[in-house]
Design a protein around this motif. Structure first.
Motif, PDB file in Angstrom:
ATOM      1  N   LEU A   1      47.177  12.647 123.241  1.00  0.00           N
ATOM      2  CA  LEU A   1      46.940  13.895 123.965  1.00  0.00           C
ATOM      3  C   LEU A   1      47.869  14.997 123.478  1.00  0.00           C
ATOM      4  CD1 LEU A   1      46.356  12.657 127.630  1.00  0.00           C
ATOM      5  CD2 LEU A   1      44.754  13.995 126.242  1.00  0.00           C
ATOM      6  N   ALA A   2      49.120  14.634 123.178  1.00  0.00           N
ATOM      7  CA  ALA A   2      50.076  15.624 122.681  1.00  0.00           C
ATOM      8  C   ALA A   2      49.625  16.183 121.333  1.00  0.00           C
ATOM      9  CB  ALA A   2      51.466  15.000 122.561  1.00  0.00           C
ATOM     10  N   VAL A   3      49.125  15.312 120.452  1.00  0.00           N
ATOM     11  CA  VAL A   3      48.615  15.771 119.155  1.00  0.00           C
ATOM     12  C   VAL A   3      47.435  16.716 119.347  1.00  0.00           C
ATOM     13  CG1 VAL A   3      47.490  15.036 117.022  1.00  0.00           C
ATOM     14  CG2 VAL A   3      49.439  13.750 117.904  1.00  0.00           C
ATOM     15  N   ALA A   4      46.502  16.339 120.227  1.00  0.00           N
ATOM     16  CA  ALA A   4      45.323  17.177 120.467  1.00  0.00           C
ATOM     17  C   ALA A   4      45.716  18.512 121.090  1.00  0.00           C
ATOM     18  CB  ALA A   4      44.340  16.436 121.370  1.00  0.00           C
ATOM     19  N   ALA A   5      46.655  18.481 122.039  1.00  0.00           N
ATOM     20  CA  ALA A   5      47.095  19.727 122.677  1.00  0.00           C
ATOM     21  C   ALA A   5      47.790  20.640 121.672  1.00  0.00           C
ATOM     22  CB  ALA A   5      48.031  19.408 123.843  1.00  0.00           C
ATOM     23  N   ALA A   6      48.592  20.057 120.796  1.00  0.00           N
ATOM     24  CA  ALA A   6      49.262  20.853 119.769  1.00  0.00           C
ATOM     25  C   ALA A   6      48.237  21.475 118.819  1.00  0.00           C
ATOM     26  CB  ALA A   6      50.246  19.982 118.987  1.00  0.00           C
ATOM     27  N   TYR A   7      47.172  20.737 118.538  1.00  0.00           N
ATOM     28  CA  TYR A   7      46.106  21.269 117.681  1.00  0.00           C
ATOM     29  C   TYR A   7      45.438  22.474 118.334  1.00  0.00           C
ATOM     30  CZ  TYR A   7      41.655  21.302 115.101  1.00  0.00           C
ATOM     31  OH  TYR A   7      40.556  21.665 114.365  1.00  0.00           O
ATOM     32  N   VAL A   8      45.137  22.373 119.611  1.00  0.00           N
ATOM     33  CA  VAL A   8      44.531  23.502 120.330  1.00  0.00           C
ATOM     34  C   VAL A   8      45.463  24.699 120.320  1.00  0.00           C
ATOM     35  CG1 VAL A   8      43.721  24.312 122.582  1.00  0.00           C
ATOM     36  CG2 VAL A   8      43.113  22.014 121.792  1.00  0.00           C
ATOM     37  N   LEU A   9      46.723  24.465 120.631  1.00  0.00           N
ATOM     38  CA  LEU A   9      47.700  25.554 120.677  1.00  0.00           C
ATOM     39  C   LEU A   9      47.845  26.218 119.316  1.00  0.00           C
ATOM     40  CD1 LEU A   9      49.735  27.032 122.494  1.00  0.00           C
ATOM     41  CD2 LEU A   9      51.453  25.352 121.784  1.00  0.00           C
ATOM     42  N   ALA A  10      47.896  25.417 118.258  1.00  0.00           N
ATOM     43  CA  ALA A  10      48.028  25.974 116.905  1.00  0.00           C
ATOM     44  C   ALA A  10      46.826  26.841 116.545  1.00  0.00           C
ATOM     45  CB  ALA A  10      48.189  24.840 115.891  1.00  0.00           C
TER      46      ALA A  10
ATOM     47  N   LEU B   1      35.789  26.892 122.032  1.00  0.00           N
ATOM     48  CA  LEU B   1      35.647  26.009 120.876  1.00  0.00           C
ATOM     49  C   LEU B   1      36.965  25.323 120.524  1.00  0.00           C
ATOM     50  CD1 LEU B   1      33.291  28.197 118.663  1.00  0.00           C
ATOM     51  CD2 LEU B   1      32.718  26.024 119.765  1.00  0.00           C
ATOM     52  N   ALA B   2      38.087  26.029 120.685  1.00  0.00           N
ATOM     53  CA  ALA B   2      39.392  25.412 120.418  1.00  0.00           C
ATOM     54  C   ALA B   2      39.635  24.247 121.378  1.00  0.00           C
ATOM     55  CB  ALA B   2      40.496  26.458 120.542  1.00  0.00           C
ATOM     56  N   LEU B   3      39.365  24.458 122.653  1.00  0.00           N
ATOM     57  CA  LEU B   3      39.529  23.383 123.635  1.00  0.00           C
ATOM     58  C   LEU B   3      38.583  22.228 123.333  1.00  0.00           C
ATOM     59  CD1 LEU B   3      39.836  25.509 126.896  1.00  0.00           C
ATOM     60  CD2 LEU B   3      41.660  24.182 125.805  1.00  0.00           C
ATOM     61  N   LEU B   4      37.372  22.547 122.949  1.00  0.00           N
ATOM     62  CA  LEU B   4      36.379  21.518 122.652  1.00  0.00           C
ATOM     63  C   LEU B   4      36.787  20.709 121.422  1.00  0.00           C
ATOM     64  CD1 LEU B   4      33.807  20.997 124.275  1.00  0.00           C
ATOM     65  CD2 LEU B   4      32.526  22.220 122.523  1.00  0.00           C
ATOM     66  N   SER B   5      37.268  21.383 120.387  1.00  0.00           N
ATOM     67  CA  SER B   5      37.658  20.659 119.170  1.00  0.00           C
ATOM     68  C   SER B   5      38.901  19.808 119.414  1.00  0.00           C
ATOM     69  CB  SER B   5      37.896  21.642 118.026  1.00  0.00           C
ATOM     70  OG  SER B   5      38.950  22.523 118.316  1.00  0.00           O
ATOM     71  N   GLY B   6      39.837  20.283 120.232  1.00  0.00           N
ATOM     72  CA  GLY B   6      40.988  19.465 120.575  1.00  0.00           C
ATOM     73  C   GLY B   6      40.589  18.232 121.356  1.00  0.00           C
ATOM     74  N   THR B   7      39.673  18.400 122.303  1.00  0.00           N
ATOM     75  CA  THR B   7      39.176  17.259 123.070  1.00  0.00           C
ATOM     76  C   THR B   7      38.451  16.274 122.164  1.00  0.00           C
ATOM     77  OG1 THR B   7      38.907  18.668 125.022  1.00  0.00           O
ATOM     78  CG2 THR B   7      37.714  16.586 125.006  1.00  0.00           C
ATOM     79  N   GLY B   8      37.651  16.808 121.252  1.00  0.00           N
ATOM     80  CA  GLY B   8      36.940  15.939 120.319  1.00  0.00           C
ATOM     81  C   GLY B   8      37.885  15.145 119.434  1.00  0.00           C
ATOM     82  N   LEU B   9      38.962  15.778 118.973  1.00  0.00           N
ATOM     83  CA  LEU B   9      39.940  15.061 118.146  1.00  0.00           C
ATOM     84  C   LEU B   9      40.591  13.937 118.930  1.00  0.00           C
ATOM     85  CD1 LEU B   9      41.498  14.846 115.473  1.00  0.00           C
ATOM     86  CD2 LEU B   9      43.162  16.463 116.416  1.00  0.00           C
ATOM     87  N   TYR B  10      40.951  14.212 120.161  1.00  0.00           N
ATOM     88  CA  TYR B  10      41.567  13.174 120.996  1.00  0.00           C
ATOM     89  C   TYR B  10      40.625  11.984 121.178  1.00  0.00           C
ATOM     90  CZ  TYR B  10      42.802  10.698 125.259  1.00  0.00           C
ATOM     91  OH  TYR B  10      43.065   9.711 126.177  1.00  0.00           O
TER      92      TYR B  10
ATOM     93  N   VAL C   1      50.144   5.381 113.948  1.00  0.00           N
ATOM     94  CA  VAL C   1      49.313   5.731 112.789  1.00  0.00           C
ATOM     95  C   VAL C   1      48.249   6.745 113.201  1.00  0.00           C
ATOM     96  CG1 VAL C   1      47.624   4.859 111.128  1.00  0.00           C
ATOM     97  CG2 VAL C   1      49.722   3.570 111.556  1.00  0.00           C
ATOM     98  N   LEU C   2      47.637   6.518 114.343  1.00  0.00           N
ATOM     99  CA  LEU C   2      46.622   7.446 114.823  1.00  0.00           C
ATOM    100  C   LEU C   2      47.211   8.826 115.076  1.00  0.00           C
ATOM    101  CD1 LEU C   2      44.713   5.162 117.360  1.00  0.00           C
ATOM    102  CD2 LEU C   2      44.239   5.526 114.934  1.00  0.00           C
ATOM    103  N   ALA C   3      48.401   8.869 115.657  1.00  0.00           N
ATOM    104  CA  ALA C   3      49.037  10.157 115.939  1.00  0.00           C
ATOM    105  C   ALA C   3      49.368  10.899 114.644  1.00  0.00           C
ATOM    106  CB  ALA C   3      50.294   9.941 116.772  1.00  0.00           C
ATOM    107  N   VAL C   4      49.920  10.178 113.670  1.00  0.00           N
ATOM    108  CA  VAL C   4      50.242  10.821 112.395  1.00  0.00           C
ATOM    109  C   VAL C   4      48.964  11.264 111.685  1.00  0.00           C
ATOM    110  CG1 VAL C   4      51.231  10.431 110.096  1.00  0.00           C
ATOM    111  CG2 VAL C   4      52.439   9.616 112.118  1.00  0.00           C
ATOM    112  N   ALA C   5      47.922  10.435 111.741  1.00  0.00           N
ATOM    113  CA  ALA C   5      46.648  10.816 111.126  1.00  0.00           C
ATOM    114  C   ALA C   5      46.095  12.075 111.773  1.00  0.00           C
ATOM    115  CB  ALA C   5      45.643   9.675 111.261  1.00  0.00           C
ATOM    116  N   GLY C   6      46.142  12.127 113.103  1.00  0.00           N
ATOM    117  CA  GLY C   6      45.682  13.318 113.796  1.00  0.00           C
ATOM    118  C   GLY C   6      46.483  14.537 113.403  1.00  0.00           C
TER     119      GLY C   6
END
Length: 499
Positions: free
Chosen positions: A34-43, A103-112, A126-131
């Protein structure tokens, strides 16, 4: 898995969260992903920004179900998935920032969700680093909040591969076939031909292992997602073969067209490289492209050594087939075309990276960790610079379309209206007009049809500054502008010349 039953079946390695007691591993792993996905949305929101105007292709997709403008011409290669994905916003709002945030929220949710499916197949770290590797690519950040299909093909591919492995490992897992069907439907909904390419290794696995239920789920998902595209082929193009032939023509003719060098040129931030000429970018810009492939192959070696190569082999196979048409058969390039390959390669690459910095090696481990940290720092810096330049350049282009639309309104071309000529499709969307062209890949009318429309509707033809107008617009009033010249048809009301 909370009960631990999947770990032996899937060959989960020591260190996966499935081996931890109770729900502790699951909770910690979920938080990390979730932290990786949230950081992706924020970025996305900070580095791309919600105020970036819509690009050419985005205006085509959005206009199909839009409160802002009539539908633009929809060429043969396109599918309706993006239009439907954005419809919850575009059907009632013309706010681009709102669409970007959605779309940013949707793509972050999709990544998670896509990463979470791989829990138990790879350790959570590994999953977190890959994300993180995938989410920090400039192309992933740029297209995360975009109304474009490739990101969703990438996430659908991750879902499909993970769910297939789960279905094979545990025939009693009822969720896995549904996930496989959903991932396949998502891919086909967005880009049917890409979905087929990605699915080839999945189908090969299912055929050789004779798993009827997952095979039915995959084929059913592809059929469900592609049904509208196929039906439209028969209602609008004269059949599936005719639509595929027209799609090939629009893309310059599919055939043996190696485009590896074109993809490298596009890495500098060229969202569309057609024609793709000029020198290759500096190795600092393209280095990550080769490093990703090398790390992914190293990940395969790690998996073979651990005697569990299946998941990694499947990821590499799907990444290869997804990239083949864009590296070998299409004579131009766009970085977004390879997003599915990047998403699939990120998992074995992350596996290799973690193995390299944590493997027993005495005094070598700190050195490996230092080199990896420096490499990742340089990588992030390069991705940020390319992203920043790409956003600045594309934002300038889209502001020019906004200014042209405002000028059209000032000279009397207001909805309902019609634009034709150079860049008519995006400018028409910004102006709230229809668009039409009698020639080129977006031909949907005739010159006589445009003249006929000008008798009852405000019509303007667009051309390059100082360039000649289209033949059917000769004699129309020219209004010079900074980015495009406007050629205004006589006013429909009185038959006189436009101001």
């Amino acid at each position: 898995m909370a009960n631990g039953t999947h770990a032996p079946l899937l060959g989960a390695r020591r260190g996966t969260t499935a081996a931890l007691p109770g729900g502790l591993g699951r909770t910690r792993g979920d938080r990390l992903l979730l932290a990786v996905a949230a950081a992706y949305v924020l970025a996305q929101l900070l580095l791309v920004g919600p105020r970036l105007g819509l690009g050419w292709d985005e205006t085509v997709y959005v206009s199909q179900i839009s409160a802002q403008a009539p539908p633009a011409f929809f060429s043969a290669p396109r599918a309706r998935g993006v239009s439907l994905l954005t419809a919850p916003v575009t059907s009632w709002s013309t706010s681009t920032p709102l669409l970007r945030v959605y779309l940013a929220l949707l793509s972050g949710t999709g990544l998670y969700l896509a990463l979470r499916i791989w829990r138990g197949l790879f350790p959570t770290r590994v999953l977190a680093v890959a994300g993180a590797l995938y989410a920090t690519l400039w192309v992933t950040l740029f297209y995360g909040p975009s109304a474009m299909p490739n990101q969703w093909v990438a996430l659908g591919a991750l879902v499909c591969a993970g769910c297939l492995l789960r279905a094979r490992a545990d025939p009693a897992d009822r969720a896995a076939p549904w996930g496989l069907a959903a991932g396949a439907a998502l891919m086909a909904w967005m880009r049917p031909t890409d979905a087929v390419w990605v699915s080839l290794p999945l189908l090969a696995v299912l055929v050789t292992t004779r798993r009827a239920r997952p095979a039915a789920a995959l084929l059913g998902g592809l059929a469900t997602g592609g049904a509208a595209w196929i039906a439209e082929a028969y209602t609008s193009y004269g059949g599936l073969g005719a639509r595929l032939a027209e799609a090939s023509r629009v893309q310059g003719g599919l055939g043996w067209n190696p485009a590896v060098d074109d993809q490298l040129r596009a890495l500098i931030g060229r969202t569309l490289c057609r024609p793709c000429s000029g020198a290759l970018p500096a190795p600092l810009i393209t280095g990550w492209w080769f490093a990703l492939a090398l790390l992914a192959l190293t990940g395969l070696a790690v998996a073979v050594r651990a005697r569990r190569p299946g998941p990694t082999l499947l990821l590499l196979a799907c990444a290869t087939t997804s990239a083949v048409p864009y590296l070998l058969f299409i004579g131009y390039a766009a970085p977004r075309f390879l997003l599915p390959a990047y998403a699939l390669l990120a998992l074995p690459a992350a596996d290799a990276l973690i193995r390299l910095v944590t493997a027993p090696g005495g005094g070598l481990r700190p050195a490996a960790a230092t080199v990896a940290a420096l490499g990742l720092t340089v990588h992030l810096a390069v991705q940020y610079v390319v992203l920043d330049r790409t956003v600045d350049r594309t934002a300038a282009d889209r502001r020019e379309w906004t200014r042209t639309a405002a000028l059209l309104h000032r000279v009397g071309v207001r909805p309902p209206c019609l634009l034709t000529g150079t860049e008519a499709i995006p400018v028409a969307f910004y102006a709230g007009c229809s668009s039409a062209n009698p020639r080129g890949n977006n031909a949907n009318t005739t010159a006589e049809g445009i003249r006929r429309a000008a008798r009852t509707t405000p019509v303007a033809a667009l051309s390059r500054p100082g360039g000649p107008p289209p033949p059917y617009a000769r004699g129309w009033t020219r209004v010079p502008a900074a980015g495009l010249d406007l050629h205004l048809a006589p006013r429909p009301a009185d038959g006189g010349e436009a101001p």
